[in-house]
Design an enzyme around this catalytic site. Structure first.
Site, PDB file in Angstrom:
ATOM      1  N   HIS A 120      -7.027   4.935   2.587  1.00 27.82           N
ATOM      2  CA  HIS A 120      -6.562   5.264   1.114  1.00 27.82           C
ATOM      3  C   HIS A 120      -6.533   5.699   0.301  1.00 27.82           C
ATOM      4  O   HIS A 120      -6.016   6.201  -0.765  1.00 27.82           O
ATOM      5  CB  HIS A 120      -6.968   3.258   0.283  1.00 27.82           C
ATOM      6  CG  HIS A 120      -6.761   2.096   0.974  1.00 27.82           C
ATOM      7  ND1 HIS A 120      -6.101   1.461   0.858  1.00 27.82           N
ATOM      8  CD2 HIS A 120      -7.622   2.086   2.056  1.00 27.82           C
ATOM      9  CE1 HIS A 120      -6.190   0.526   1.658  1.00 27.82           C
ATOM     10  NE2 HIS A 120      -7.577   0.316   2.435  1.00 27.82           N
ATOM     11  N   GLU A 150     -15.605   4.769   4.014  1.00 26.31           N
ATOM     12  CA  GLU A 150     -14.056   4.962   3.884  1.00 26.31           C
ATOM     13  C   GLU A 150     -14.024   6.130   2.926  1.00 26.31           C
ATOM     14  O   GLU A 150     -15.174   6.107   1.759  1.00 26.31           O
ATOM     15  CB  GLU A 150     -14.016   3.910   3.420  1.00 26.31           C
ATOM     16  CG  GLU A 150     -13.475   2.954   4.387  1.00 26.31           C
ATOM     17  CD  GLU A 150     -12.766   1.237   3.328  1.00 26.31           C
ATOM     18  OE1 GLU A 150     -11.841   1.157   2.767  1.00 26.31           O
ATOM     19  OE2 GLU A 150     -12.657   0.446   4.806  1.00 26.31           O
ATOM     20  N   SER A 197     -10.949   0.184   0.687  1.00 21.93           N
ATOM     21  CA  SER A 197      -9.418  -0.559   0.365  1.00 21.93           C
ATOM     22  C   SER A 197      -9.949  -2.032  -0.376  1.00 21.93           C
ATOM     23  O   SER A 197      -8.551  -1.975  -1.506  1.00 21.93           O
ATOM     24  CB  SER A 197      -8.853  -1.354   1.635  1.00 21.93           C
ATOM     25  OG  SER A 197     -10.529  -1.564   2.089  1.00 21.93           O
ATOM     26  N   HIS A 240     -14.147  -0.992   6.745  1.00 20.25           N
ATOM     27  CA  HIS A 240     -13.398  -2.107   6.971  1.00 20.25           C
ATOM     28  C   HIS A 240     -13.164  -2.079   7.997  1.00 20.25           C
ATOM     29  O   HIS A 240     -14.133  -2.103   9.199  1.00 20.25           O
ATOM     30  CB  HIS A 240     -11.740  -0.741   7.269  1.00 20.25           C
ATOM     31  CG  HIS A 240     -10.799  -1.413   7.263  1.00 20.25           C
ATOM     32  ND1 HIS A 240      -9.658  -1.667   8.750  1.00 20.25           N
ATOM     33  CD2 HIS A 240      -9.335  -2.060   6.663  1.00 20.25           C
ATOM     34  CE1 HIS A 240      -8.911  -2.302   8.838  1.00 20.25           C
ATOM     35  NE2 HIS A 240      -8.638  -2.875   7.238  1.00 20.25           N
ATOM     36  N   ASP A 258     -13.160   7.435   6.736  1.00 12.62           N
ATOM     37  CA  ASP A 258     -11.899   6.815   7.026  1.00 12.62           C
ATOM     38  C   ASP A 258     -11.352   7.261   5.322  1.00 12.62           C
ATOM     39  O   ASP A 258     -11.425   6.290   4.893  1.00 12.62           O
ATOM     40  CB  ASP A 258     -11.894   5.812   7.389  1.00 12.62           C
ATOM     41  CG  ASP A 258     -10.319   4.935   7.487  1.00 12.62           C
ATOM     42  OD1 ASP A 258     -10.062   5.251   7.499  1.00 12.62           O
ATOM     43  OD2 ASP A 258     -10.693   4.034   8.126  1.00 12.62           O
ATOM     44  N   LYS A 316       0.161   3.532   4.748  1.00 15.23           N
ATOM     45  CA  LYS A 316      -0.317   3.284   3.350  1.00 15.23           C
ATOM     46  C   LYS A 316       0.598   4.573   2.325  1.00 15.23           C
ATOM     47  O   LYS A 316       2.099   5.223   2.333  1.00 15.23           O
ATOM     48  CB  LYS A 316      -1.264   3.436   3.057  1.00 15.23           C
ATOM     49  CG  LYS A 316      -1.419   2.087   3.443  1.00 15.23           C
ATOM     50  CD  LYS A 316      -3.628   2.277   3.843  1.00 15.23           C
ATOM     51  CE  LYS A 316      -4.451   1.235   4.832  1.00 15.23           C
ATOM     52  NZ  LYS A 316      -3.279   0.306   5.715  1.00 15.23           N
ATOM     53  N   ASN A 329       0.782  -1.400  -0.141  1.00 17.03           N
ATOM     54  CA  ASN A 329      -0.374   0.035   0.271  1.00 17.03           C
ATOM     55  C   ASN A 329       0.884   1.378  -0.288  1.00 17.03           C
ATOM     56  O   ASN A 329       0.209   2.561   0.095  1.00 17.03           O
ATOM     57  CB  ASN A 329      -1.103  -0.042   1.360  1.00 17.03           C
ATOM     58  CG  ASN A 329      -1.965  -1.403   1.310  1.00 17.03           C
ATOM     59  OD1 ASN A 329      -2.224  -1.373   0.043  1.00 17.03           O
ATOM     60  ND2 ASN A 329      -2.299  -1.521   2.632  1.00 17.03           N
TER      61      ASN A 329
END
Ligand SMILES: Cc1ncc(COP(=O)(O)O)c(C=O)c1O
Length: 386
Positions: free
Chosen positions: A207, A176, A180, A136, A204, A236, A50
């Site tokens: 990524h 998110e 992910s 997640h 969140d 990441k 990542n």
């Protein structure tokens, strides 16, 4: 009744996992944070990390961490409210606020603990927590353990979310920014509109941060919105580890008092905070890393777009969806024989019949590596069809 027996419970769970073809293996590798890694004396192109911007092994970042070590020593020595909070931590919090446009940033040792701390400290009995179905594990698990009533809305479905909102309960909506396992983006502006006057929205952006938006400000910047709460993680695109919750002044004061993962956990090493501040500078100014990712994404798309397993994404996460768990594991094994390192992601991490190879591109890859990857993925599919 016989006494509960942990040993037999463990055996049973392991046997079942193996029978389902879902057991996972941990392998010690060299260079897992680089575009080529070594395992068992063999070299592989690494499409599993990542480290999206290629910072984890960057000489400039390594130097910053070394400088931090020589100034601040190694461990922080205590939790933040004791003596673990240094100028390096303070500078990192300020740099995050300045970059992302929030009043406060509270640091954590991992994204997992930041998410747990957020949900546990904010939610009380009688509250309502609404989460995207594929959030997640750290968020879903925290929600299940929290005193609030948790419900999950269909993935990226604002109409479904809207039908769950009511003004009777204090409500937190969590999504998110970039998912992910699918690499797709949440409809953040729509989500924010849906939440107005009804709920707080927490994003969140593990990524998306560093990868999307102006100066890498992430998914929220790309969607031109600011959530009530933003979680960013440093493992990441930052090439390091740790996390922060960004919020307004009062919420920051509240988390400083009540977020147990912050209060009762040793602060991250100050040298790490120092390196992270340097990483922010690199992320903001080194736009070429994001441009490189876009170029590699275009190559990947051009070479694989005709395959049903291909999924289009605007992020470096490229799920190659095979369906069954065993055919996905077979494909990953075959690709490993070809010198390509890809992780098979299976249920329960993703939904049943949607097992996939999770391809991740990084700014350290080159076109030749992506071409080799594409050829390997095609062969893996053709082999299965024979
Ligand atoms: C969306 C999301 N949030 C949180 C985490 C946890 O972050 P960390 O690895 O820093 O614990 C992850 C980790 O993969 C993630 O994908």
């Amino acid at each position: 009744m016989p006494a509960p027996n942990f040993a037999s419970r463990i055996n049973q769970a392991l046997t079942q996992r193996r029978k389902q073809g879902l057991d996972r293996k941990i392998r010690p590798v060299i260079g897992g944070n680089q575009s080529e890694l070594e395992w068992n004396g063999r070299r592989f192109f690494n499409f599993s990390s990542n480290d999206y911007l290629g910072l984890a092994h960057d000489a400039e970042l390594l130097k910053a961490w070394q400088q931090g070590l020589s100034v601040y020593g190694s461990g922080s020595g205590a939790s933040p409210l004791v003596t673990g909070f240094s100028h390096a931590h303070n500078n990192l919090e300020s740099a995050l606020c300045d970059w992302l446009g929030f009043e406060r940033a509270i640091l954590f040792n991992s994204g997992f603990s930041a998410n747990q701390a957020l949900l546990f400290s904010l939610l009380e009995k009688g509250d309502c927590l609404l989460q995207d179905k594929v959030n997640h594990a750290s968020l879903i698990e925290a929600g299940m353990l929290s005193p609030a009533t948790m419900r999950r809305f269909k993935h990226n479905d604002t109409a479904h979310l809207s039908s769950m909102l009511n003004a009777e309960h204090a409500t937190l909506v969590v999504t998110e920014g970039v998912f992910s396992m699918d690499g797709d983006c949440a409809p953040l502006a729509e989500l924010q509109n849906t939440c107005i006057d009804k709920a707080w929205l927490a994003v969140d952006d593990a990524h998306g941060i560093g990868v999307l938006g102006e100066e890498g400000r992430g998914s929220c910047d790309a969607a031109q919105m600011t959530p009530d709460i933003l979680v960013v993680t440093f493992g990441k695109a930052f090439g390091l580890s740790g996390a922060a919750i960004l919020c307004n002044q009062n919420t920051g004061d509240y988390l400083t008092q009540f977020a147990r993962h912050h209060v009762y956990s040793t602060a991250m090493p100050p040298s790490q905070a120092y390196a992270l501040t340097h990483a922010i500078e690199m992320i903001r100014t080194q736009n070429w890393r994001r441009e490189k990712l876009n170029e590699l994404s275009a190559t990947y798309e051009e070479l694989l777009v005709d395959l049903p397993q291909y999924r289009q994404t605007q992020t470096p996460i490229k799920p190659f969806v095979m369906g069954g768990s065993s055919c996905t594991v077979n494909a990953a094994d075959y690709l490993r024989q070809q010198g390509l390192w890809l992780t098979a992601i299976r249920p329960p991490t993703v939904a049943k019949n949607s097992a996939r190879l999770r391809v991740t591109l990084t700014a350290n890859h080159n076109k030749k590596q992506v071409k080799t990857l594409a050829a390997g993925l095609r062969q893996a599919i053709e082999r299965q069809e024979d």
